[in-house]
Scaffold this motif. Structure first.
Motif, PDB file in Angstrom:
ATOM      1  N   THR A  96      39.810 -47.144 -36.828  1.00 19.59           N
ATOM      2  CA  THR A  96      40.009 -48.464 -36.256  1.00 19.59           C
ATOM      3  C   THR A  96      38.804 -49.070 -35.260  1.00 19.59           C
ATOM      4  N   HIS A 124      38.248 -50.271 -46.645  1.00 17.90           N
ATOM      5  CA  HIS A 124      39.385 -50.510 -45.873  1.00 17.90           C
ATOM      6  C   HIS A 124      39.223 -51.578 -44.909  1.00 17.90           C
ATOM      7  N   ASN A 176      40.901 -44.823 -50.138  1.00 19.84           N
ATOM      8  CA  ASN A 176      42.616 -44.912 -49.741  1.00 19.84           C
ATOM      9  C   ASN A 176      43.367 -44.966 -50.555  1.00 19.84           C
ATOM     10  N   ASP A 201      33.425 -43.871 -42.381  1.00 19.85           N
ATOM     11  CA  ASP A 201      34.761 -44.134 -42.403  1.00 19.85           C
ATOM     12  C   ASP A 201      35.226 -42.788 -43.485  1.00 19.85           C
ATOM     13  N   GLN A 204      40.437 -41.044 -44.939  1.00 19.58           N
ATOM     14  CA  GLN A 204      40.727 -40.425 -45.904  1.00 19.58           C
ATOM     15  C   GLN A 204      40.046 -38.565 -46.650  1.00 19.58           C
ATOM     16  N   SER A 224      41.231 -40.827 -37.766  1.00 28.41           N
ATOM     17  CA  SER A 224      42.271 -40.672 -37.301  1.00 28.41           C
ATOM     18  C   SER A 224      42.905 -39.007 -37.450  1.00 28.41           C
ATOM     19  N   HIS A 226      46.410 -38.971 -36.946  1.00 31.32           N
ATOM     20  CA  HIS A 226      47.423 -39.018 -37.451  1.00 31.32           C
ATOM     21  C   HIS A 226      47.315 -38.465 -38.681  1.00 31.32           C
ATOM     22  N   LYS A 227      46.605 -38.638 -39.624  1.00 29.77           N
ATOM     23  CA  LYS A 227      46.401 -38.253 -40.944  1.00 29.77           C
ATOM     24  C   LYS A 227      45.926 -37.342 -41.830  1.00 29.77           C
TER      25      LYS A 227
HETATM   26  N1  PMP Z   1      39.526 -46.313 -43.202  1.00 27.68           N
HETATM   27  C1  PMP Z   1      40.275 -46.133 -44.340  1.00 27.68           C
HETATM   28  C2  PMP Z   1      39.869 -45.352 -45.250  1.00 27.68           C
HETATM   29  C3  PMP Z   1      42.206 -45.523 -44.041  1.00 27.68           C
HETATM   30  O1  PMP Z   1      42.687 -45.597 -44.942  1.00 27.68           O
HETATM   31  C4  PMP Z   1      41.960 -45.838 -42.827  1.00 27.68           C
HETATM   32  C5  PMP Z   1      44.051 -45.881 -42.744  1.00 27.68           C
HETATM   33  N2  PMP Z   1      44.937 -46.297 -43.815  1.00 27.68           N
HETATM   34  C6  PMP Z   1      41.455 -46.368 -41.771  1.00 27.68           C
HETATM   35  C7  PMP Z   1      40.208 -46.507 -41.931  1.00 27.68           C
HETATM   36  C8  PMP Z   1      41.847 -47.056 -40.309  1.00 27.68           C
HETATM   37  O2  PMP Z   1      42.879 -45.585 -39.864  1.00 27.68           O
HETATM   38  P1  PMP Z   1      43.775 -46.207 -38.805  1.00 27.68           P
HETATM   39  O3  PMP Z   1      44.808 -47.178 -38.848  1.00 27.68           O
HETATM   40  O4  PMP Z   1      44.185 -45.342 -37.959  1.00 27.68           O
HETATM   41  O5  PMP Z   1      42.813 -46.392 -37.360  1.00 27.68           O
END
Ligand code: PMP
Length: 408
Positions: A96, A124, A176, A201, A204, A224, A226-227
């Motif tokens: 984000t 997203h 996602n 982005d 995922q 990110s 954390h994924k």
């Molecule tokens: N883009 C996609 C495709 C995502 O799945 C996500 C998280 N669900 C994000 C952006 C945002 O990630 P974050 O909330 O870790 O910044």
């Protein structure tokens, strides 16, 4: 495919060895966030117990050690993405913040009234709203590349949407919700033929497939930690060096400057220019360890394992009456989103949870995509390296139970 390795993988995740609602926990919400292996937690703990101090500032020993470890993590990330140099890796809070940084620092100053930013129908909210904000501020227009019912982008429509006014194309590497793996290299070729920069982005994608930013040819890549089995609060913006050099910062503070006076401040070179304030130092250490963990398993093994589970899940779910799966395009990965006739996705998620199975229900931060399919919500099961065939069987059993309860 992970075969005998799977037990060892699961031992890395003690959180999985518990019961939920009296049943063995089945964690199938990996697209929201992944669990952290001991290797990541241990790396963060060891760093905190021995080397922790602020980075880039001190002359003292711990500060030097912390700086070395932080910069080594940056180099690790550069290798992970096949960037040309560590200077192309900007540490941010997550996907984000990475997208907001590009929207504010790269795109906004280049937007005139009537200009266009192009996104796709499957984005997203994190890859919609930041662009909408800069469009609103400048009088530019957000345009949308459509998609087919099976979850494939309508790439035939792309050339016509890349106009002389297009200033940026932003696209998910992997959806996602649908699991579609977009043909980013082809999209980039089409965009660059019109001189349009591309942000990908990768939130995922990074946990499921190897990413080579030079082969993709894009200008920016965001994800990110954390994924990717790493910590929250840390992520990466990769930017092509020439692009980063051509951007002004949108956040000011310590560590991003060369000189400051009350009259005038000059900025540091990238990536420091975009890293105002103390970064998530321990997070970066953890993220580097997460990369080691994933690469230690190997992409082929991960892909084969997750593909087998995805096929099993789709097969088992498809036998449930009234169940519809969204996203059927070939080569999809990671997730299966679905609805069951007569059952709200939230009720489905709640009943499944009573069986110890953690899935997600809602709009998945993709309300335009929900509208595209004419639904308010979907249930989504998403896979990680530690999931098992038993997890998939438990999911199918729990969904059957929900269906039986509501059709009774
Ligand atoms: N883009 C996609 C495709 C995502 O799945 C996500 C998280 N669900 C994000 C952006 C945002 O990630 P974050 O909330 O870790 O910044």
């Amino acid at each position: 495919p992970l075969g005998p390795q799977l037990a060892a993988v699961r031992e890395q995740f003690p959180i999985l060895a518990q019961t939920a609602r009296g049943k063995p926990l089945v964690y199938l919400d990996n697209a929201a966030t992944t669990q952290k292996p001991l290797a990541v937690l241990d790396a963060m703990r060891a760093f905190a117990l021995r080397d922790y101090a602020n980075v880039h500032r001190g002359v003292h020993l711990l500060s030097q050690r912390a700086t070395d470890a932080f910069e080594a993590a940056r180099a690790r990330l550069a290798a992970f993405l096949h960037a040309r140099s560590a200077g192309e890796i900007v540490f941010v809070r997550g996907a984000t913040e990475a997208i907001n940084l590009v929207a504010q620092s790269f795109v906004r100053p280049r937007l005139q009234p009537g200009d266009e930013v192009l996104v796709t129908a499957m984005e997203h909210h994190a890859n919609i709203v930041p662009w909408q904000m800069v469009c609103e501020a400048t009088g530019a227009r957000l345009r949308v590349l459509p998609m087919a019912d099976d979850g494939a982008l309508a790439l035939d429509a792309l050339p016509a949407l890349l106009t002389a006014r297009t200033r940026m194309l932003a696209v998910a590497h992997v959806s996602n919700v649908l699991g579609t793996v977009n043909d980013v290299a082809r999209i980039v070729r089409l965009a660059q033929a019109r001189g349009v920069p591309v942000l990908v982005d990768g939130a995922q994608a990074v946990a499921h497939l190897p990413v080579d930013v030079q082969a993709l040819g894009c200008d920016f890549y965001a994800f990110s930690g954390h994924k990717l089995y790493g910590p929250t609060g840390v992520g990466v913006l990769w930017g092509r060096a020439e692009r980063l050099a051509d951007m002004q910062p949108y956040q000011g503070g310590g560590d991003m400057i060369r000189t400051v006076s009350f009259e005038r401040t000059t900025y540091a070179d990238p990536p420091a220019r975009f890293e105002a304030g103390t970064p998530h130092i321990i997070g970066a250490i953890g993220l580097a360890a997460a990369i080691d963990f994933v690469q230690g398993l190997g992409w082929d093994a991960i892909a084969a394992h997750e593909r087998a589970l995805l096929e099993l899940a789709q097969e088992e779910l498809s036998h449930i009456p009234g169940l519809r799966i969204y996203g059927t395009v070939a080569g999809k990965i990671g997730v299966v989103s679905f609805n069951v006739d007569g059952l709200h996705a939230h009720d489905l998620g709640t009943i499944v949870d009573t069986e110890g199975v953690a899935i997600r229900a809602g709009h998945h931060c993709a309300m335009p995509l929900m509208q595209r399919y004419g639904v308010a919500a979907m249930a989504r099961a998403s896979l990680g390296v530690y999931n098992t065939e038993d997890d998939v069987h438990a999911l199918a059993r729990a969904v059957r139970k929900a269906h039986a309860m509501f059709s009774a």
